[in-house]
Scaffold this motif. Structure first.
Motif, PDB file in Angstrom:
ATOM      1  N   SER A   1       7.758  -4.951  -9.920  1.00 24.27           N
ATOM      2  CA  SER A   1       8.537  -6.031  -9.317  1.00 24.27           C
ATOM      3  C   SER A   1       7.967  -6.427  -7.954  1.00 24.27           C
ATOM      4  O   SER A   1       7.882  -7.617  -7.640  1.00 24.27           O
ATOM      5  CB  SER A   1       9.997  -5.581  -9.172  1.00 24.27           C
ATOM      6  N   PHE A   2       7.543  -5.425  -7.171  1.00 26.89           N
ATOM      7  CA  PHE A   2       6.954  -5.731  -5.869  1.00 26.89           C
ATOM      8  C   PHE A   2       5.646  -6.505  -6.049  1.00 26.89           C
ATOM      9  O   PHE A   2       5.382  -7.468  -5.317  1.00 26.89           O
ATOM     10  CB  PHE A   2       6.689  -4.433  -5.093  1.00 26.89           C
TER      11      PHE A   2
ATOM     12  N   ASP B   1       4.831  -8.394  -8.640  1.00 23.88           N
ATOM     13  CA  ASP B   1       5.155  -9.729  -9.160  1.00 23.88           C
ATOM     14  C   ASP B   1       5.559 -10.686  -8.033  1.00 23.88           C
ATOM     15  O   ASP B   1       5.285 -11.892  -8.112  1.00 23.88           O
ATOM     16  CB  ASP B   1       6.296  -9.630 -10.179  1.00 23.88           C
ATOM     17  N   GLY B   2       6.215 -10.161  -6.995  1.00 23.59           N
ATOM     18  CA  GLY B   2       6.591 -11.011  -5.882  1.00 23.59           C
ATOM     19  C   GLY B   2       5.453 -11.256  -4.909  1.00 23.59           C
ATOM     20  O   GLY B   2       5.366 -12.338  -4.301  1.00 23.59           O
ATOM     21  N   THR B   3       4.570 -10.263  -4.758  1.00 23.85           N
ATOM     22  CA  THR B   3       3.495 -10.365  -3.765  1.00 23.85           C
ATOM     23  C   THR B   3       2.397 -11.331  -4.191  1.00 23.85           C
ATOM     24  O   THR B   3       1.855 -12.080  -3.363  1.00 23.85           O
ATOM     25  CB  THR B   3       2.896  -8.972  -3.489  1.00 23.85           C
ATOM     26  N   VAL B   4       2.040 -11.334  -5.461  1.00 24.88           N
ATOM     27  CA  VAL B   4       0.908 -12.156  -5.920  1.00 24.88           C
ATOM     28  C   VAL B   4       1.113 -13.647  -5.635  1.00 24.88           C
ATOM     29  O   VAL B   4       0.248 -14.289  -5.026  1.00 24.88           O
ATOM     30  CB  VAL B   4       0.631 -11.904  -7.415  1.00 24.88           C
ATOM     31  N   PRO B   5       2.223 -14.275  -6.053  1.00 29.24           N
ATOM     32  CA  PRO B   5       2.378 -15.707  -5.729  1.00 29.24           C
ATOM     33  C   PRO B   5       2.470 -15.954  -4.218  1.00 29.24           C
ATOM     34  O   PRO B   5       2.028 -17.002  -3.738  1.00 29.24           O
ATOM     35  CB  PRO B   5       3.682 -16.103  -6.432  1.00 29.24           C
TER      36      PRO B   5
ATOM     37  N   VAL C   1      -5.858 -12.239  -7.036  1.00 28.84           N
ATOM     38  CA  VAL C   1      -6.438 -12.086  -8.373  1.00 28.84           C
ATOM     39  C   VAL C   1      -6.413 -10.630  -8.833  1.00 28.84           C
ATOM     40  O   VAL C   1      -6.094 -10.328  -9.990  1.00 28.84           O
ATOM     41  CB  VAL C   1      -7.883 -12.635  -8.399  1.00 28.84           C
ATOM     42  N   ILE C   2      -6.722  -9.697  -7.917  1.00 28.60           N
ATOM     43  CA  ILE C   2      -6.935  -8.300  -8.340  1.00 28.60           C
ATOM     44  C   ILE C   2      -5.699  -7.416  -8.206  1.00 28.60           C
ATOM     45  O   ILE C   2      -5.682  -6.290  -8.712  1.00 28.60           O
ATOM     46  CB  ILE C   2      -8.116  -7.668  -7.562  1.00 28.60           C
ATOM     47  N   LEU C   3      -4.643  -7.908  -7.526  1.00 30.72           N
ATOM     48  CA  LEU C   3      -3.510  -7.039  -7.216  1.00 30.72           C
ATOM     49  C   LEU C   3      -2.778  -6.585  -8.480  1.00 30.72           C
ATOM     50  O   LEU C   3      -2.520  -7.382  -9.390  1.00 30.72           O
ATOM     51  CB  LEU C   3      -2.531  -7.772  -6.290  1.00 30.72           C
ATOM     52  N   GLY C   4      -2.459  -5.317  -8.544  1.00 28.69           N
ATOM     53  CA  GLY C   4      -1.708  -4.740  -9.648  1.00 28.69           C
ATOM     54  C   GLY C   4      -1.223  -3.357  -9.278  1.00 28.69           C
ATOM     55  O   GLY C   4      -1.666  -2.767  -8.281  1.00 28.69           O
ATOM     56  N   THR C   5      -0.330  -2.794 -10.067  1.00 29.19           N
ATOM     57  CA  THR C   5       0.251  -1.494  -9.728  1.00 29.19           C
ATOM     58  C   THR C   5      -0.765  -0.366  -9.804  1.00 29.19           C
ATOM     59  O   THR C   5      -0.553   0.692  -9.207  1.00 29.19           O
ATOM     60  CB  THR C   5       1.425  -1.178 -10.675  1.00 29.19           C
ATOM     61  N   GLU C   6      -1.864  -0.561 -10.518  1.00 28.78           N
ATOM     62  CA  GLU C   6      -2.880   0.487 -10.653  1.00 28.78           C
ATOM     63  C   GLU C   6      -4.198   0.084  -9.995  1.00 28.78           C
ATOM     64  O   GLU C   6      -5.235   0.704 -10.259  1.00 28.78           O
ATOM     65  CB  GLU C   6      -3.124   0.785 -12.140  1.00 28.78           C
TER      66      GLU C   6
ATOM     67  N   LEU D   1       0.825  -1.207   0.000  1.00 31.89           N
ATOM     68  CA  LEU D   1       0.000   0.000   0.000  1.00 31.89           C
ATOM     69  C   LEU D   1       0.861   1.259   0.000  1.00 31.89           C
ATOM     70  O   LEU D   1       0.497   2.263  -0.612  1.00 31.89           O
ATOM     71  CB  LEU D   1      -0.921   0.004   1.222  1.00 31.89           C
ATOM     72  N   GLN D   2       2.014   1.213   0.674  1.00 30.43           N
ATOM     73  CA  GLN D   2       2.872   2.388   0.727  1.00 30.43           C
ATOM     74  C   GLN D   2       3.866   2.429  -0.436  1.00 30.43           C
ATOM     75  O   GLN D   2       4.021   3.464  -1.093  1.00 30.43           O
ATOM     76  CB  GLN D   2       3.639   2.396   2.053  1.00 30.43           C
ATOM     77  N   GLY D   3       4.541   1.313  -0.688  1.00 33.40           N
ATOM     78  CA  GLY D   3       5.611   1.305  -1.669  1.00 33.40           C
ATOM     79  C   GLY D   3       5.139   1.302  -3.110  1.00 33.40           C
ATOM     80  O   GLY D   3       5.819   1.845  -3.988  1.00 33.40           O
ATOM     81  N   VAL D   4       3.979   0.680  -3.388  1.00 35.36           N
ATOM     82  CA  VAL D   4       3.492   0.568  -4.769  1.00 35.36           C
ATOM     83  C   VAL D   4       2.392   1.585  -5.055  1.00 35.36           C
ATOM     84  O   VAL D   4       2.424   2.305  -6.064  1.00 35.36           O
ATOM     85  CB  VAL D   4       2.986  -0.862  -5.054  1.00 35.36           C
ATOM     86  N   LEU D   5       1.406   1.673  -4.165  1.00 36.87           N
ATOM     87  CA  LEU D   5       0.283   2.578  -4.407  1.00 36.87           C
ATOM     88  C   LEU D   5       0.536   3.994  -3.914  1.00 36.87           C
ATOM     89  O   LEU D   5      -0.266   4.892  -4.176  1.00 36.87           O
ATOM     90  CB  LEU D   5      -0.984   2.011  -3.764  1.00 36.87           C
TER      91      LEU D   5
END
Length: 508
Positions: free
Chosen positions: A428-429, A431-435, A349-354, A291-295
């Motif tokens: 990159s964050f 891509d690592g968080t989803v799996p 399923v829904i996580l993404g940079t946007e 929530l802080q680093g990506v969003l």
């Protein structure tokens, strides 16, 4: 036999004091996760250092919990509860004053030692003080206070970190601890189990074993899975855990009697608790940073946006306690775990940079309801699977396995995160968080399956009734986790008053 179904003075004070202790320890776990980016910026450190900031606490907490419960049984539960609170409070001040990441990790480890003495005794003290007919309700309130800590942890941590400094997440514990110590001395009754033995070899085996496994997992990505240090840590850790299991079968007074796991209900609730905390803590460790680093949210904004997830236990925990009294613990626990698994899968399923906040909201609410439905019925179910003589060890074992699950969850999910992504960019964050979230969701789903091993309502009620001594029975020396020892009712005739509980001495 007429049961006392009201929460009278000693029970109310026990609920207030033990609930506040639980609040403090739970808050300390989650308040740190929101502050991790600021701690990393201020003190430096790599991913493994951030993992140890969380795991130094959870690991020492986990491996010493059962030993802490045994110390309380031997030397006085109230006395050791106060001592654990004092250690926790002093270590919190030391963490706030830490000049570097290594000093912070050391202070967090000492905090875990204090919590390991304090927390298992809080559940035992509460169980003793509350009539069995109202135990589900009391544990529901106890769970709600833990839920309040979960709910407010990210928000309090974010607000203090953003508007004052991250050090204040530790200073916050100091006034609570200072207030609890004299209150415990004045309002809690003392009790012991003189027959309790201290299992030092068992404690050393499990402490070394769990440290080796977690050390290997935390350092696997930095040094490689085949590096001598990682392989040695994992193999030695596994061997020591195996030795602990063997010791639990063969020793006359082990810190954790392995015979308890022959009861499928005890096995089911403990393995479910372990896996639930693997999924929950590992996921929160990563999502709070996402929530802080990506969003791009500030610490306070991140804490506010997590409230629909973390605040749900405040609502669901008391309801779940009442439901477990009426329909049994098994369906409530299974439903809670299933909902949390669905929530974590939804996030994956829904996580993404946007990803928008509205898209995340359903997953947060579902996960939060699932957490709230789990806590109180799980505690109620645990106590219904063991005899009074084993309640102290059962409480310590379950709390230890939860904390082990938290430590393993952070280590395992962070390991998956590092293998698939990193801190280089938002993508990159992600891509690592989803799996990692899929792994966390799968762990909680397996926990829901194992929770089906819990006994049904009829068996649970029969066991609860069997755990109460009949009116007119002698008090004598009562067992670990049961009623205060060596104390007779006021009439001095050795009869237990209506409600099946011995009269406790309360210091005033």
């Amino acid at each position: 036999m007429v049961q006392d179904t009201k929460l009278r003075g000693p029970a109310v004070w026990a609920l207030v004091i033990t609930g506040a202790a639980s609040f403090m320890a739970a808050l300390d776990n989650l308040v740190v996760t929101t502050a991790l980016p600021s701690i990393r910026e201020d003190l430096g450190g790599k991913l493994e250092d951030l993992e140890w900031t969380v795991n130094a606490y959870t690991l020492t907490f986990a491996v010493l919990l059962m030993f802490g419960a045994a110390l309380g049984d031997r030397f006085g539960r109230r006395r050791l509860f106060i001592a654990g609170t004092a250690v926790f409070t002093v270590a919190s001040a030391a963490a706030a004053l830490s000049p570097g990441i290594n000093e912070l990790i050391a202070a967090r480890a000492v905090q875990g030692v204090g919590a390991a003495i304090m927390m298992p005794l809080s559940l035992t003290l509460l169980t003793v003080a509350v009539p069995a007919a109202r135990r589900g309700m009391a544990l529901g309130i106890y769970g709600a206070l833990t839920g309040l800590a979960v709910a407010s942890g990210p928000l309090i941590g974010g607000s203090l970190t953003e508007h004052i400094s991250w050090q204040w997440i530790f200073w916050l514990n100091v006034p609570i601890g200072l207030a609890l110590m004299p209150l415990s001395r004045m309002r809690l009754g003392e009790s012991t189990a003189p027959q309790a033995k201290l299992d030092v070899p068992g404690t050393l085996l499990i402490s070394g074993g769990l440290f080796g496994i977690v050390y290997g997992l935390v350092n696997a990505n930095a040094h490689g899975w085949t590096s001598p240090s990682v392989l040695t840590a994992l193999l030695v850790g596994a061997a020591l855990v195996g030795g602990f299991i063997h010791h639990g079968f063969r020793n006359a007074n082990p810190v954790l009697p392995m015979r308890l796991f022959r009861d499928r209900g005890f096995f089911g609730i403990n393995m479910a608790s372990l896996l639930m905390f693997v999924g929950m803590f590992g996921s929160i460790f990563l999502l709070s940073q996402f929530l802080q680093g990506v969003l791009g949210y500030s610490p306070t904004e991140a804490g506010l946006r997590m409230l629909p997830w973390t605040a749900m236990p405040m609502i669901a925990a008391p309801i779940s306690g009442i439901l477990s009294d009426r329909i049994g613990s098994r369906p409530v626990v299974v439903a809670g775990l299933a909902l949390q698994a669905i929530g974590l899968g939804w996030f994956a399923v829904i996580l993404g940079t946007e990803v928008s906040y509205a898209t995340q909201l359903p997953a947060m609410i579902i996960s939060g309801i699932g957490m709230g439905l789990f806590f109180a019925p799980a505690s109620n179910a645990l106590m219904s699977t063991v005899a009074p003589a084993d309640q102290g060890k059962a409480a310590g074992a379950n709390s230890a396995l939860r904390e082990v699950g938290g430590a393993l969850g952070v280590a395992v999910l962070a390991s998956v995160f590092s293998a698939q992504g990193g801190y280089q960019s938002g993508q990159s964050f992600t891509d690592g968080t989803v799996p990692a979230l899929w792994i966390g969701g799968a762990a909680v789903a397996l926990a829901a399956v194992l929770a089906l091993l819990l006994p049904g309502r009829a068996t649970e009620k029969a066991r609860a009734a069997a755990s109460l001594p009949a009116a007119g029975s002698p008090v004598g020396d009562l067992p670990t986790g049961g009623l205060p020892t060596g104390e007779l009712p006021a009439d001095g005739q050795g009869a237990v008053p209506a409600g099946g509980r011995a009269t406790e001495k309360v210091a005033v």
